[in-house]
Design a protein around this motif. Sequence first.
Motif, mmCIF file in Angstrom:
data_model
loop_
_atom_site.group_PDB
_atom_site.id
_atom_site.type_symbol
_atom_site.label_atom_id
_atom_site.label_comp_id
_atom_site.label_asym_id
_atom_site.label_seq_id
_atom_site.Cartn_x
_atom_site.Cartn_y
_atom_site.Cartn_z
ATOM 1 N N ALA A 162 0.845 -1.201 0.000
ATOM 2 C CA ALA A 162 0.000 0.000 0.000
ATOM 3 C C ALA A 162 0.881 1.253 0.000
ATOM 4 C CB ALA A 162 -0.907 -0.012 1.227
ATOM 5 N N SER A 163 0.384 2.303 -0.619
ATOM 6 C CA SER A 163 1.151 3.554 -0.699
ATOM 7 C C SER A 163 1.151 4.262 0.660
ATOM 8 C CB SER A 163 0.541 4.468 -1.756
ATOM 9 O OG SER A 163 -0.725 4.928 -1.312
ATOM 10 N N LYS A 164 2.035 5.258 0.799
ATOM 11 C CA LYS A 164 2.093 6.032 2.041
ATOM 12 C C LYS A 164 0.783 6.775 2.277
ATOM 13 C CE LYS A 164 7.067 6.735 2.200
ATOM 14 N NZ LYS A 164 8.162 7.723 2.246
ATOM 15 N N ALA A 165 0.151 7.238 1.204
ATOM 16 C CA ALA A 165 -1.137 7.943 1.327
ATOM 17 C C ALA A 165 -2.212 6.986 1.848
ATOM 18 C CB ALA A 165 -1.548 8.534 -0.017
ATOM 19 N N GLU A 166 -2.219 5.757 1.354
ATOM 20 C CA GLU A 166 -3.199 4.768 1.831
ATOM 21 C C GLU A 166 -2.950 4.442 3.301
ATOM 22 O OE1 GLU A 166 -4.264 2.060 -2.062
ATOM 23 O OE2 GLU A 166 -2.247 1.846 -1.189
ATOM 24 N N VAL A 167 -1.675 4.346 3.703
ATOM 25 C CA VAL A 167 -1.338 4.078 5.103
ATOM 26 C C VAL A 167 -1.861 5.222 5.974
ATOM 27 C CG1 VAL A 167 0.588 3.902 6.739
ATOM 28 C CG2 VAL A 167 0.676 2.647 4.586
ATOM 29 N N SER A 168 -1.633 6.452 5.533
ATOM 30 C CA SER A 168 -2.067 7.627 6.294
ATOM 31 C C SER A 168 -3.589 7.679 6.429
ATOM 32 C CB SER A 168 -1.547 8.892 5.614
ATOM 33 O OG SER A 168 -1.859 10.020 6.377
ATOM 34 N N ARG A 169 -4.312 7.421 5.334
ATOM 35 C CA ARG A 169 -5.785 7.426 5.372
ATOM 36 C C ARG A 169 -6.315 6.346 6.309
ATOM 37 N NH1 ARG A 169 -5.496 8.528 -0.199
ATOM 38 N NH2 ARG A 169 -5.658 6.320 -0.693
ATOM 39 N N ALA A 170 -5.763 5.139 6.211
ATOM 40 C CA ALA A 170 -6.230 4.042 7.063
ATOM 41 C C ALA A 170 -5.951 4.348 8.529
ATOM 42 C CB ALA A 170 -5.543 2.742 6.660
ATOM 43 N N TYR A 171 -4.783 4.907 8.816
ATOM 44 C CA TYR A 171 -4.446 5.255 10.198
ATOM 45 C C TYR A 171 -5.419 6.297 10.742
ATOM 46 C CZ TYR A 171 -2.173 7.460 14.134
ATOM 47 O OH TYR A 171 -1.921 7.997 15.370
ATOM 48 N N ARG A 172 -5.647 7.338 9.947
ATOM 49 C CA ARG A 172 -6.530 8.418 10.402
ATOM 50 C C ARG A 172 -7.924 7.878 10.705
ATOM 51 N NH1 ARG A 172 -6.642 11.485 6.090
ATOM 52 N NH2 ARG A 172 -4.485 12.107 6.367
ATOM 53 N N LYS A 173 -8.447 7.054 9.823
ATOM 54 C CA LYS A 173 -9.801 6.527 9.994
ATOM 55 C C LYS A 173 -9.890 5.638 11.238
ATOM 56 C CE LYS A 173 -13.172 3.531 7.795
ATOM 57 N NZ LYS A 173 -13.375 2.509 6.795
ATOM 58 N N LEU A 174 -8.941 4.704 11.402
ATOM 59 C CA LEU A 174 -8.998 3.760 12.526
ATOM 60 C C LEU A 174 -8.635 4.412 13.858
ATOM 61 C CD1 LEU A 174 -7.384 0.669 10.768
ATOM 62 C CD2 LEU A 174 -9.798 0.971 11.364
ATOM 63 N N ASP B 222 7.900 5.003 7.010
ATOM 64 C CA ASP B 222 9.346 5.192 6.918
ATOM 65 C C ASP B 222 9.907 4.142 5.958
ATOM 66 O OD1 ASP B 222 12.207 4.302 8.053
ATOM 67 O OD2 ASP B 222 11.864 6.440 8.488
ATOM 68 N N ASP B 223 10.642 4.592 4.923
ATOM 69 C CA ASP B 223 11.111 3.675 3.881
ATOM 70 C C ASP B 223 12.039 2.583 4.421
ATOM 71 O OD1 ASP B 223 9.639 4.950 1.938
ATOM 72 O OD2 ASP B 223 11.285 6.327 1.400
ATOM 73 N N THR C 220 -0.556 3.407 15.769
ATOM 74 C CA THR C 220 0.491 4.415 15.617
ATOM 75 C C THR C 220 1.809 3.763 15.212
ATOM 76 O OG1 THR C 220 -0.609 5.799 17.254
ATOM 77 C CG2 THR C 220 1.705 6.289 16.790
ATOM 78 N N GLN C 221 2.150 2.656 15.855
ATOM 79 C CA GLN C 221 3.393 1.965 15.518
ATOM 80 C C GLN C 221 3.347 1.464 14.078
ATOM 81 O OE1 GLN C 221 4.383 -1.240 18.168
ATOM 82 N NE2 GLN C 221 6.422 -1.494 17.308
ATOM 83 N N ALA C 222 2.215 0.893 13.654
ATOM 84 C CA ALA C 222 2.075 0.408 12.278
ATOM 85 C C ALA C 222 2.265 1.552 11.289
ATOM 86 C CB ALA C 222 0.706 -0.246 12.091
ATOM 87 N N LYS C 223 1.647 2.703 11.566
ATOM 88 C CA LYS C 223 1.769 3.866 10.671
ATOM 89 C C LYS C 223 3.221 4.333 10.589
ATOM 90 C CE LYS C 223 1.068 8.075 12.047
ATOM 91 N NZ LYS C 223 1.997 9.138 11.763
ATOM 92 N N GLU C 224 3.893 4.419 11.727
ATOM 93 C CA GLU C 224 5.278 4.900 11.748
ATOM 94 C C GLU C 224 6.191 3.964 10.945
ATOM 95 O OE1 GLU C 224 6.362 7.794 12.833
ATOM 96 O OE2 GLU C 224 4.325 8.294 13.454
#
Length: 184
Positions: free
Chosen positions: A30-42, A75-76, A67-71
């Motif tokens: 998943a892209s970084k944008a998808e990770v950010s959207r999923a984190y924000r929603k959950l 990060d590449d 939060t740990q999953a998003k971080e």
Amino acid sequence: HTGQARPRHTPMPSAPFEDYYEVLGLQRGASKAEVSRAYRKLSLEVHPDRYKGPDPDGAVARFLKLTQAKEVLEDDKARAAFDAVVDAKAAHRARQEAQEGGRRKMREELEAREAAAKAAKFAPSAAAAAAKEERERESAEAAARAELQREIERLRRTGRLDPTRPAAAAPAAAAARGSLPPPT
């Protein structure tokens, strides 16, 4: 050197593996944008300042996992390391499954050999069965010979088997006694 033994390093038990893609409900890659959207929603559902449910401690723990999953996934370098762990676990699982298949095959072959050995132990072999059959046949033949010998002796005692009599006279004599029908 103080003479005291150094304490041995004991590794801390590792936490159970968390698949960060599953934590965020995403597919791998998943892209970084998808990770950010999923984190924000959950995270809005379990954020400690907004959560009003019956299990605030569980909500905090869930928020920290998110939060740990998003971080890690944003990060590449951390994401590459995480993907390497996921790949290694998948390869390990595949090796274990292949080994289990081999173990299962060996176990089945061993059980088949044990069953065959048990059956051979309790059931007569083909050679033993053939020998038993031969003994029974010989015994039956011996009994038939003994019966024939008794009958021959009986015929000699009754005079029906007299070596001095002609062969044609024997049936006529038997017919005269009534044991055979008269010749036609």
